[in-house]
Design a protein around this motif. Sequence first.
Motif, PDB file in Angstrom:
ATOM      1  N   ALA A   1       0.833  -1.216   0.000  1.00  0.00           N
ATOM      2  CA  ALA A   1       0.000   0.000   0.000  1.00  0.00           C
ATOM      3  C   ALA A   1       0.858   1.251   0.000  1.00  0.00           C
ATOM      4  N   GLY A   2       2.065   1.154  -0.545  1.00  0.00           N
ATOM      5  CA  GLY A   2       2.978   2.302  -0.616  1.00  0.00           C
ATOM      6  C   GLY A   2       2.568   3.259  -1.723  1.00  0.00           C
TER       7      GLY A   2
ATOM      8  N   MET B   1       3.125   3.351  -4.907  1.00  0.00           N
ATOM      9  CA  MET B   1       2.614   2.753  -6.145  1.00  0.00           C
ATOM     10  C   MET B   1       1.335   1.951  -5.899  1.00  0.00           C
ATOM     11  N   GLY B   2       1.363   1.073  -4.884  1.00  0.00           N
ATOM     12  CA  GLY B   2       0.224   0.188  -4.624  1.00  0.00           C
ATOM     13  C   GLY B   2      -1.058   0.960  -4.337  1.00  0.00           C
TER      14      GLY B   2
ATOM     15  N   ASP C   1      -1.422  -4.910   2.789  1.00  0.00           N
ATOM     16  CA  ASP C   1      -0.054  -4.601   3.218  1.00  0.00           C
ATOM     17  C   ASP C   1       0.183  -5.342   4.518  1.00  0.00           C
ATOM     18  N   MET C   2       1.402  -5.843   4.692  1.00  0.00           N
ATOM     19  CA  MET C   2       1.685  -6.588   5.934  1.00  0.00           C
ATOM     20  C   MET C   2       1.921  -5.628   7.089  1.00  0.00           C
TER      21      MET C   2
ATOM     22  N   LYS D   1      10.017 -10.679  -3.324  1.00  0.00           N
ATOM     23  CA  LYS D   1       8.947 -10.865  -4.321  1.00  0.00           C
ATOM     24  C   LYS D   1       8.746 -12.358  -4.621  1.00  0.00           C
TER      25      LYS D   1
ATOM     26  N   ASN E   1       4.326  -5.204 -10.408  1.00  0.00           N
ATOM     27  CA  ASN E   1       4.625  -3.836 -10.827  1.00  0.00           C
ATOM     28  C   ASN E   1       6.133  -3.561 -10.765  1.00  0.00           C
TER      29      ASN E   1
ATOM     30  N   HIS F   1       3.597  -2.709 -15.337  1.00  0.00           N
ATOM     31  CA  HIS F   1       4.449  -1.650 -14.785  1.00  0.00           C
ATOM     32  C   HIS F   1       3.801  -0.284 -14.966  1.00  0.00           C
TER      33      HIS F   1
ATOM     34  N   ASN G   1       4.676   6.543 -11.992  1.00  0.00           N
ATOM     35  CA  ASN G   1       4.411   7.316 -10.783  1.00  0.00           C
ATOM     36  C   ASN G   1       4.211   8.802 -11.123  1.00  0.00           C
TER      37      ASN G   1
HETATM   38  P1  NAI Z   1       6.928   1.711  -1.143  1.00  0.00           P
HETATM   39  O1  NAI Z   1       8.108   1.478  -0.257  1.00  0.00           O
HETATM   40  O2  NAI Z   1       6.276   3.054  -1.158  1.00  0.00           O
HETATM   41  O3  NAI Z   1       5.773   0.631  -0.773  1.00  0.00           O
HETATM   42  C1  NAI Z   1       5.990  -0.735  -0.614  1.00  0.00           C
HETATM   43  C2  NAI Z   1       4.950  -1.267   0.361  1.00  0.00           C
HETATM   44  O4  NAI Z   1       4.987  -2.699   0.342  1.00  0.00           O
HETATM   45  C3  NAI Z   1       5.187  -0.846   1.825  1.00  0.00           C
HETATM   46  O5  NAI Z   1       4.006  -0.257   2.337  1.00  0.00           O
HETATM   47  C4  NAI Z   1       5.498  -2.172   2.542  1.00  0.00           C
HETATM   48  O6  NAI Z   1       4.974  -2.208   3.865  1.00  0.00           O
HETATM   49  C5  NAI Z   1       4.792  -3.168   1.654  1.00  0.00           C
HETATM   50  N1  NAI Z   1       5.315  -4.541   1.725  1.00  0.00           N
HETATM   51  C6  NAI Z   1       6.609  -4.928   1.704  1.00  0.00           C
HETATM   52  N2  NAI Z   1       6.680  -6.272   1.745  1.00  0.00           N
HETATM   53  C7  NAI Z   1       5.404  -6.742   1.777  1.00  0.00           C
HETATM   54  C8  NAI Z   1       4.814  -8.041   1.809  1.00  0.00           C
HETATM   55  N3  NAI Z   1       5.581  -9.125   1.822  1.00  0.00           N
HETATM   56  N4  NAI Z   1       3.454  -8.131   1.838  1.00  0.00           N
HETATM   57  C9  NAI Z   1       2.681  -7.026   1.847  1.00  0.00           C
HETATM   58  N5  NAI Z   1       3.186  -5.774   1.809  1.00  0.00           N
HETATM   59  C10 NAI Z   1       4.533  -5.632   1.777  1.00  0.00           C
HETATM   60  O7  NAI Z   1       7.404   1.272  -2.607  1.00  0.00           O
HETATM   61  P2  NAI Z   1       6.872   1.801  -4.044  1.00  0.00           P
HETATM   62  O8  NAI Z   1       7.662   2.973  -4.462  1.00  0.00           O
HETATM   63  O9  NAI Z   1       5.383   1.862  -4.002  1.00  0.00           O
HETATM   64  O10 NAI Z   1       7.334   0.597  -4.991  1.00  0.00           O
HETATM   65  C11 NAI Z   1       6.666  -0.644  -5.019  1.00  0.00           C
HETATM   66  C12 NAI Z   1       7.056  -1.389  -6.281  1.00  0.00           C
HETATM   67  O11 NAI Z   1       6.710  -0.605  -7.432  1.00  0.00           O
HETATM   68  C13 NAI Z   1       8.547  -1.721  -6.425  1.00  0.00           C
HETATM   69  O12 NAI Z   1       8.680  -2.950  -7.065  1.00  0.00           O
HETATM   70  C14 NAI Z   1       9.048  -0.591  -7.326  1.00  0.00           C
HETATM   71  O13 NAI Z   1      10.209  -0.938  -8.032  1.00  0.00           O
HETATM   72  C15 NAI Z   1       7.850  -0.437  -8.268  1.00  0.00           C
HETATM   73  N6  NAI Z   1       7.745   0.859  -8.940  1.00  0.00           N
HETATM   74  C16 NAI Z   1       8.074   2.031  -8.271  1.00  0.00           C
HETATM   75  C17 NAI Z   1       7.973   3.246  -8.927  1.00  0.00           C
HETATM   76  C18 NAI Z   1       8.303   4.524  -8.211  1.00  0.00           C
HETATM   77  O14 NAI Z   1       8.365   5.579  -8.864  1.00  0.00           O
HETATM   78  N7  NAI Z   1       8.495   4.505  -6.896  1.00  0.00           N
HETATM   79  C19 NAI Z   1       7.528   3.341 -10.327  1.00  0.00           C
HETATM   80  C20 NAI Z   1       7.131   2.065 -10.902  1.00  0.00           C
HETATM   81  C21 NAI Z   1       7.279   0.881 -10.230  1.00  0.00           C
END
Ligand code: NAI
Length: 282
Positions: free
Chosen positions: A11-12, A14-15, A33-34, A97, A117, A140, A143
């Motif tokens: 739920a970060g 991107m999610g 989200d965990m 992942k 993603n 993909h 953002n």
């Molecule tokens: P983020 O750090 O904002 O969010 C990641 C979330 O995943 C966190 O809330 C974390 O608690 C949760 N999480 C981690 N492990 C988990 C699990 N096992 N089960 C459930 N929840 C879990 O990261 P962000 O930036 O949203 O990136 C997420 C993905 O999207 C990555 O693979 C990144 O490479 C990809 N991405 C990121 C972009 C960016 O601009 N930040 C653009 C396109 C893709």
Amino acid sequence: MAINKVMVIGAGQMGSGIAQVCAQAGFDVLLNDMNAEALDKGMKNIEKLLTRAVEKERISETNKANTLNRLTPSKDLQDAQSVDLVIEAIVENMEVKSNVFGELDQIAPKHAILATNTSSLPITEIAAKTTRPDQVIGMHYMNPVPVMKLVEIIRGLQTSDETYQAIEDMTHKLSKTPVEVNDAPGFAANRILMPMINEAIFALQEGVASVEDIDTVMKLGMNHPMGPLTLADFIGLDTCLYIMEVLHDGYGDSKYRPCPLLRKYVNAGWLGKKSGRGFYQY
Ligand code: NAI
């Protein structure tokens, strides 16, 4: 294949965006989200963005209420047993992942598609952790998700045409534009974008120009809406470094070596906007 119910994992930044656009397009969405705090933050962020969209008269109050009604928070991966599609958006780390995909393969219904993603990790390798590699695919998003029109759809070596088509159809339903890409380090978007950002950091490191001037060159000179150093701060410097390492490892070509200054900032905890400091202060 009909997709009605979707689970977004992570739920970060991107999610939460992915969950929002799916719910706005009429899909039933579980946002998982965990980390309870991250889940709460993600849900609140969606509500805030929808409220702002109502204020700006981009959507109606009813549309906002319906979108929120279609969104359900989830702390348990077992909830994946009721969905047609999972979109994973957790940390960019192959081991983490892979474990999640292995678990999802046990939990999700046989017909369900498992999408990631990931910005850069090989889809083929993630798919190999499951017993349904033909139903694993890269989806993909860019953002910020509610704003950006592009979705790169990445076929792993074994992704079926049926899976590809279902994801392409869904992308259209989200009012986004799909681009079909094969599985290669950095796919297309980051293969082109990240070396540009990395080069901007080299230029900064070598004293060619200041942070602001490098960004101005690319904004006014190349008509980019945002300079590369601002964009790096928005993406997250840790993510930028990680993607450069994937390109460097994947192609074995020194032109992809991450700039030492990028590594130094990440080691200092200067991760960009999310940590309050990167090339700029927030
Ligand atoms: P983020 O750090 O904002 O969010 C990641 C979330 O995943 C966190 O809330 C974390 O608690 C949760 N999480 C981690 N492990 C988990 C699990 N096992 N089960 C459930 N929840 C879990 O990261 P962000 O930036 O949203 O990136 C997420 C993905 O999207 C990555 O693979 C990144 O490479 C990809 N991405 C990121 C972009 C960016 O601009 N930040 C653009 C396109 C893709």
